[in-house]
Enzyme design. Structure first.
Site, PDB file in Angstrom:
ATOM      1  N   HIS A 187     -10.916  -7.262  -0.714  1.00  0.00           N
ATOM      2  CA  HIS A 187      -9.450  -7.307  -0.709  1.00  0.00           C
ATOM      3  C   HIS A 187      -9.066  -7.950  -2.057  1.00  0.00           C
ATOM      4  CE1 HIS A 187      -5.401  -7.368   0.520  1.00  0.00           C
ATOM      5  NE2 HIS A 187      -5.482  -7.969   1.701  1.00  0.00           N
ATOM      6  N   ARG A 212       2.118  -8.232   4.830  1.00  0.00           N
ATOM      7  CA  ARG A 212       2.191  -8.785   3.481  1.00  0.00           C
ATOM      8  C   ARG A 212       1.784  -7.790   2.395  1.00  0.00           C
ATOM      9  NH1 ARG A 212       1.738 -12.866   6.968  1.00  0.00           N
ATOM     10  NH2 ARG A 212       0.506 -11.285   8.014  1.00  0.00           N
ATOM     11  N   THR A 213       0.612  -7.176   2.560  1.00  0.00           N
ATOM     12  CA  THR A 213       0.071  -6.363   1.460  1.00  0.00           C
ATOM     13  C   THR A 213       0.924  -5.122   1.234  1.00  0.00           C
ATOM     14  OG1 THR A 213      -2.083  -7.163   2.179  1.00  0.00           O
ATOM     15  CG2 THR A 213      -2.067  -5.386   0.564  1.00  0.00           C
ATOM     16  N   ARG A 242      -5.534   0.975   2.257  1.00  0.00           N
ATOM     17  CA  ARG A 242      -6.245   0.064   3.165  1.00  0.00           C
ATOM     18  C   ARG A 242      -6.966   0.918   4.198  1.00  0.00           C
ATOM     19  NH1 ARG A 242      -3.868  -5.269   5.988  1.00  0.00           N
ATOM     20  NH2 ARG A 242      -4.222  -5.931   3.823  1.00  0.00           N
ATOM     21  N   LYS A 253      -4.937  15.126  14.158  1.00  0.00           N
ATOM     22  CA  LYS A 253      -5.305  16.490  14.579  1.00  0.00           C
ATOM     23  C   LYS A 253      -6.688  16.858  14.073  1.00  0.00           C
ATOM     24  CE  LYS A 253      -1.103  18.076  13.141  1.00  0.00           C
ATOM     25  NZ  LYS A 253      -0.072  19.085  12.821  1.00  0.00           N
TER      26      LYS A 253
HETATM   27  N1   CP Z   1      -3.419 -10.967   3.951  1.00  0.00           N
HETATM   28  C1   CP Z   1      -3.159  -9.722   4.337  1.00  0.00           C
HETATM   29  O1   CP Z   1      -3.837  -8.758   3.943  1.00  0.00           O
HETATM   30  O2   CP Z   1      -2.094  -9.612   5.183  1.00  0.00           O
HETATM   31  P1   CP Z   1      -1.577  -8.258   5.834  1.00  0.00           P
HETATM   32  O3   CP Z   1      -2.650  -7.778   6.770  1.00  0.00           O
HETATM   33  O4   CP Z   1      -0.289  -8.620   6.539  1.00  0.00           O
HETATM   34  O5   CP Z   1      -1.360  -7.268   4.712  1.00  0.00           O
END
Ligand code: CP
Length: 302
Positions: free
Chosen positions: A134, A56-57, A106, A84
């Site tokens: 998040h 999603r993100t 992320r 590496k």
């Molecule tokens: N909610 C969320 O962060 O989903 P993903 O891990 O699929 O990005």
């Protein structure tokens, strides 16, 4: 000029949150299809670096950037020089040297985003940080709930499941409280949060109590990837007290149901719950693109 970052929900005032939600609402697809958007980020270059899995993100940030006219590149940690032995700092300096305006990041390690923002000339956008933050997930959840209820003021939202390991729970509780909602939670002791943030919130014994109290229920998956190896979850006991089953959900047709995804069907949620009349799980995904458009516009449009 100093780059703008989005590192934490705590960086945002209530006015900032409202302004992002208002901008995002204007980007939402209507019945007539996608709204036409000026390519206000044309000439901007955004790199998406996900050191943890995402559907999603990552997809929604990429879609959001492209709808605003920005160009995007995806950095894959697997197959990169990280394998590496290159340090994270050197990897980020390498990415920065290619002239990107923003890094959507992320990473499993708490603090990486803040450290990077100390020296980077790129705008850093937090797309998931360990168990801490998040922010765009919280904003899209608030947008979804605001659309459903018109206002968050006084609405009762129960967060259910593995709050201890959840960056989503920390971010969404912060945003919802500041938007005037009342937030409660339930979690088995093993997975209950220990941080101060949750100490003053109502805690419920099980998911059934949450359903009886709340206007909306926010289900979380068990985040096994962040648990110490010594932690063992009794799945049957978990399901008995913390799963939103088809029967329980059917007893509350007006209860709004949210989940950040990915859903572990048959663990925290039954498949039928996704077809519940007030299930907002897929609406959250739609809001995800619009909210990320609003965030990128705010950070990169001068
Ligand atoms: N909610 C969320 O962060 O989903 P993903 O891990 O699929 O990005």
């Amino acid at each position: 000029m100093e780059p703008s970052h989005l590192l934490s929900t705590r960086d945002l005032s209530r006015e900032d949150i409202t302004s992002i939600l208002d901008d995002a609402a204007a980007f939402l697809p209507s019945n007539a299809g996608l709204v036409s958007v000026a390519p206000i980020l044309q000439g901007r270059n955004i790199v998406l670096a996900f050191f943890e899995p995402s559907t999603r993100t990552r997809l929604s940030f990429e879609t959001a950037a492209q709808r605003l006219g920005a160009s995007t590149v995806v950095f894959h940690a697997t197959g990169s020089s990280v394998e590496k032995g290159e340090t994270l700092r050197e990897t980020f300096r390498t990415i920065e040297s290619m002239g990107f305006d923003a890094l959507v990041l992320r990473h499993a390690q708490n603090g990486v985003h803040h450290e990077l923002a100390q020296w980077s000339t790129m705008s850093i956008v937090n797309a998931g940080e360990g168990s801490l933050q998040h922010p765009t997930q919280a904003l899209l959840d608030a947008a979804t709930l605001r659309e459903h209820f018109t206002t968050l003021e006084g609405r009762k939202i129960a967060i259910v499941g593995d709050l201890r390991h959840s960056r989503v729970a920390r971010s969404v509780a912060d945003v919802l409280l500041r938007c005037g909602a009342v937030v409660g939670y339930c979690a088995p002791d093993q997975l209950a949060p220990t941080d101060e943030q949750f100490q003053h919130m109502p805690r419920f014994a099980d998911v059934a109590e949450c359903c009886a109290w709340a206007d909306a229920i926010y289900m979380l998956r068990i985040q096994r990837e962040r648990m110490p190896p010594s932690m063992v979850i009794d799945d049957d006991a978990y399901r008995r007290s913390h799963a939103l089953t088809a029967d329980l959900a059917a007893s509350y047709p007006r209860l709004a149901i949210l989940h950040p995804g990915p859903v572990n069907i048959g663990v925290e949620l039954d498949a039928e719950v996704l077809d519940h009349p007030s299930c907002l799980v897929h609406r959250q995904v739609t809001h995800g693109v619009a909210v990320r458009m609003a965030v990128l516009q705010r950070l990169l449009h001068s």
